[in-house]
Structure formats: C-alpha cells, structure tokens
Design a protein around this motif. Structure first.
Motif, PDB file in Angstrom:
ATOM      1  N   LYS A  76       0.867  -1.181   0.000  1.00  0.00           N
ATOM      2  CA  LYS A  76       0.000   0.000   0.000  1.00  0.00           C
ATOM      3  C   LYS A  76       0.899   1.226   0.000  1.00  0.00           C
ATOM      4  CE  LYS A  76      -3.868  -2.203   2.064  1.00  0.00           C
ATOM      5  NZ  LYS A  76      -5.240  -2.001   1.909  1.00  0.00           N
ATOM      6  N   ARG A  77       0.695   2.067  -0.950  1.00  0.00           N
ATOM      7  CA  ARG A  77       1.577   3.225  -1.095  1.00  0.00           C
ATOM      8  C   ARG A  77       1.376   4.253   0.018  1.00  0.00           C
ATOM      9  NH1 ARG A  77      -0.946   7.169  -5.425  1.00  0.00           N
ATOM     10  NH2 ARG A  77      -3.117   6.860  -4.909  1.00  0.00           N
ATOM     11  N   LYS A  78       2.398   5.000   0.273  1.00  0.00           N
ATOM     12  CA  LYS A  78       2.422   6.129   1.213  1.00  0.00           C
ATOM     13  C   LYS A  78       2.264   5.751   2.685  1.00  0.00           C
ATOM     14  CE  LYS A  78       0.560   9.326  -2.189  1.00  0.00           C
ATOM     15  NZ  LYS A  78      -0.565  10.203  -2.540  1.00  0.00           N
ATOM     16  N   THR A  79       2.053   4.489   3.002  1.00  0.00           N
ATOM     17  CA  THR A  79       1.849   4.110   4.404  1.00  0.00           C
ATOM     18  C   THR A  79       2.994   3.282   4.956  1.00  0.00           C
ATOM     19  OG1 THR A  79       0.663   2.110   3.782  1.00  0.00           O
ATOM     20  CG2 THR A  79      -0.652   4.091   4.104  1.00  0.00           C
ATOM     21  N   GLY A  80       3.889   2.828   4.100  1.00  0.00           N
ATOM     22  CA  GLY A  80       4.990   1.998   4.549  1.00  0.00           C
ATOM     23  C   GLY A  80       4.595   0.545   4.726  1.00  0.00           C
ATOM     24  N   TYR A  81       3.393   0.183   4.280  1.00  0.00           N
ATOM     25  CA  TYR A  81       2.920  -1.195   4.433  1.00  0.00           C
ATOM     26  C   TYR A  81       3.332  -2.031   3.236  1.00  0.00           C
ATOM     27  CZ  TYR A  81      -0.246  -5.179   4.470  1.00  0.00           C
ATOM     28  OH  TYR A  81      -0.769  -6.443   4.445  1.00  0.00           O
ATOM     29  N   HIS A  82       4.033  -3.122   3.516  1.00  0.00           N
ATOM     30  CA  HIS A  82       4.314  -4.123   2.495  1.00  0.00           C
ATOM     31  C   HIS A  82       4.517  -5.461   3.176  1.00  0.00           C
ATOM     32  CE1 HIS A  82       8.678  -4.162   3.382  1.00  0.00           C
ATOM     33  NE2 HIS A  82       8.474  -2.882   3.631  1.00  0.00           N
ATOM     34  N   LYS A  83       4.089  -6.513   2.507  1.00  0.00           N
ATOM     35  CA  LYS A  83       4.170  -7.853   3.065  1.00  0.00           C
ATOM     36  C   LYS A  83       4.501  -8.823   1.937  1.00  0.00           C
ATOM     37  CE  LYS A  83       1.712  -9.853   6.580  1.00  0.00           C
ATOM     38  NZ  LYS A  83       0.490 -10.077   7.315  1.00  0.00           N
ATOM     39  N   LYS A  84       5.526  -9.639   2.143  1.00  0.00           N
ATOM     40  CA  LYS A  84       5.951 -10.605   1.141  1.00  0.00           C
ATOM     41  C   LYS A  84       5.683 -12.000   1.674  1.00  0.00           C
ATOM     42  CE  LYS A  84       9.933 -11.970  -1.613  1.00  0.00           C
ATOM     43  NZ  LYS A  84      11.353 -11.744  -1.876  1.00  0.00           N
ATOM     44  N   ASN A  85       5.049 -12.827   0.855  1.00  0.00           N
ATOM     45  CA  ASN A  85       4.697 -14.176   1.238  1.00  0.00           C
ATOM     46  C   ASN A  85       4.992 -15.115   0.080  1.00  0.00           C
ATOM     47  OD1 ASN A  85       3.759 -15.635   3.369  1.00  0.00           O
ATOM     48  ND2 ASN A  85       1.744 -14.666   3.415  1.00  0.00           N
ATOM     49  N   GLY A  86       5.340 -16.353   0.379  1.00  0.00           N
ATOM     50  CA  GLY A  86       5.589 -17.346  -0.660  1.00  0.00           C
ATOM     51  C   GLY A  86       4.727 -18.574  -0.439  1.00  0.00           C
ATOM     52  N   HIS A  87       4.456 -19.303  -1.534  1.00  0.00           N
ATOM     53  CA  HIS A  87       3.629 -20.509  -1.449  1.00  0.00           C
ATOM     54  C   HIS A  87       4.114 -21.541  -2.470  1.00  0.00           C
ATOM     55  CE1 HIS A  87       0.138 -23.067  -0.972  1.00  0.00           C
ATOM     56  NE2 HIS A  87       0.002 -23.068  -2.285  1.00  0.00           N
ATOM     57  N   ARG A  88       4.217 -22.789  -2.024  1.00  0.00           N
ATOM     58  CA  ARG A  88       4.551 -23.894  -2.931  1.00  0.00           C
ATOM     59  C   ARG A  88       3.440 -24.927  -2.836  1.00  0.00           C
ATOM     60  NH1 ARG A  88      10.494 -26.022  -2.232  1.00  0.00           N
ATOM     61  NH2 ARG A  88       9.931 -27.049  -4.167  1.00  0.00           N
ATOM     62  N   GLN A  89       2.737 -25.153  -3.946  1.00  0.00           N
ATOM     63  CA  GLN A  89       1.603 -26.069  -3.971  1.00  0.00           C
ATOM     64  C   GLN A  89       2.098 -27.513  -4.058  1.00  0.00           C
ATOM     65  OE1 GLN A  89      -1.609 -25.098  -3.656  1.00  0.00           O
ATOM     66  NE2 GLN A  89      -2.174 -27.237  -3.570  1.00  0.00           N
ATOM     67  N   LEU A  90       1.513 -28.389  -3.253  1.00  0.00           N
ATOM     68  CA  LEU A  90       1.846 -29.812  -3.290  1.00  0.00           C
ATOM     69  C   LEU A  90       1.137 -30.467  -4.466  1.00  0.00           C
ATOM     70  CD1 LEU A  90       1.422 -30.587   0.502  1.00  0.00           C
ATOM     71  CD2 LEU A  90       3.536 -30.157  -0.726  1.00  0.00           C
ATOM     72  N   TYR A  91       1.814 -31.433  -5.110  1.00  0.00           N
ATOM     73  CA  TYR A  91       1.224 -32.113  -6.257  1.00  0.00           C
ATOM     74  C   TYR A  91       1.513 -33.596  -6.218  1.00  0.00           C
ATOM     75  CZ  TYR A  91       5.837 -32.347  -8.455  1.00  0.00           C
ATOM     76  OH  TYR A  91       7.154 -32.607  -8.727  1.00  0.00           O
ATOM     77  N   THR A  92       0.754 -34.351  -7.011  1.00  0.00           N
ATOM     78  CA  THR A  92       0.971 -35.773  -7.236  1.00  0.00           C
ATOM     79  C   THR A  92       1.057 -35.973  -8.745  1.00  0.00           C
ATOM     80  OG1 THR A  92      -0.314 -36.333  -5.276  1.00  0.00           O
ATOM     81  CG2 THR A  92       0.018 -38.081  -6.885  1.00  0.00           C
ATOM     82  N   GLN A  93       2.120 -36.612  -9.200  1.00  0.00           N
ATOM     83  CA  GLN A  93       2.284 -36.873 -10.634  1.00  0.00           C
ATOM     84  C   GLN A  93       1.817 -38.300 -10.928  1.00  0.00           C
ATOM     85  OE1 GLN A  93       5.833 -35.368 -12.235  1.00  0.00           O
ATOM     86  NE2 GLN A  93       5.628 -36.410 -14.183  1.00  0.00           N
ATOM     87  N   ILE A  94       0.962 -38.434 -11.932  1.00  0.00           N
ATOM     88  CA  ILE A  94       0.336 -39.717 -12.244  1.00  0.00           C
ATOM     89  C   ILE A  94       0.539 -40.048 -13.716  1.00  0.00           C
ATOM     90  CG2 ILE A  94      -1.871 -40.943 -12.350  1.00  0.00           C
ATOM     91  CD1 ILE A  94      -2.777 -39.165 -10.040  1.00  0.00           C
ATOM     92  N   LYS A  95       0.895 -41.314 -13.987  1.00  0.00           N
ATOM     93  CA  LYS A  95       0.994 -41.814 -15.361  1.00  0.00           C
ATOM     94  C   LYS A  95      -0.282 -42.593 -15.643  1.00  0.00           C
ATOM     95  CE  LYS A  95       4.135 -44.298 -18.465  1.00  0.00           C
ATOM     96  NZ  LYS A  95       3.152 -44.808 -19.361  1.00  0.00           N
ATOM     97  N   ILE A  96      -1.014 -42.186 -16.680  1.00  0.00           N
ATOM     98  CA  ILE A  96      -2.285 -42.805 -17.021  1.00  0.00           C
ATOM     99  C   ILE A  96      -2.025 -44.150 -17.709  1.00  0.00           C
ATOM    100  CG2 ILE A  96      -4.454 -42.567 -18.295  1.00  0.00           C
ATOM    101  CD1 ILE A  96      -4.106 -40.594 -15.980  1.00  0.00           C
TER     102      ILE A  96
END
Length: 101
Positions: A76-96
């Motif tokens: 948010k500009r002019k207020t000094g507010y900033h927040k950094k977050n990261g996310h890694r989605q879990l997956y399952t790999q499947i061979k049909i």
C-alpha cells in the motif's frame, strides 16, 4: 482415445500414456489410483453423461512433490505497508495406464 476426468476441483484431458500433475492425493509412490469421476470419453465419437456412468481411468503414482514457488506481495503506497509471502503447492504426478469405457 481420450477422457476428461475431474479431480481436485479441476478437469484434465488425458489419454493412455500421459503424465499429469494433479492436486496432492494421499497415496504412496508406485500405487494405483482409479478416477471414477469421468466427465466424457471419446473413442471415435464423444460420449457424455449417462453413456460414461461406469467409465473409470486408472493410473500409477510416479511422484509426490512441491511446485515452483509463487511470490505474493502486498503493498500500500504512502503508508509503509508491504508484506511478502511465498507458497509452494503440493502435487501428485500420475501416469495414465488405462481408460475403461
């Protein structure tokens, strides 16, 4: 021949021999998974609804892992507010392996 299956809130178009990444399933690597929520099957003509009521798709789990990191940055500009977050989605790999229609 291909089929459209639904798992994890998403739909996937698969054919025999394909490898797909789906939302994490609670199964071990090397085990067999059966998808019974088949939306459509196409051999030479497309079959939907009641025609595919008993259709299933089976596959083998080849990998469990985490996807690439997605950075979420709030600012948010002019207020000094900033927040950094990261996310890694879990997956399952499947061979049909097989489409049973």
């Amino acid at each position: 021949m291909y089929a459209i299956i639904a798992t994890g809130g998403k739909q996937y178009k698969v054919s025999e021999g394909d490898e797909i990444r789906v939302e994490k399933l609670d199964v071990e690597v090397g085990s067999t998974v059966t998808f019974d929520q088949v939306i459509a099957v196409s051999d030479k003509e497309l079959k939907v609804a009641g025609d595919v009521a008993n259709a299933t798709v089976t596959g083998t789990v080849t990998d469990q892992g985490k996807g690439k990191k997605v950075i979420v940055y709030k600012y948010k500009r002019k207020t000094g507010y900033h927040k950094k977050n990261g996310h890694r989605q879990l997956y399952t790999q499947i061979k049909i392996d097989k489409i049973n229609a």
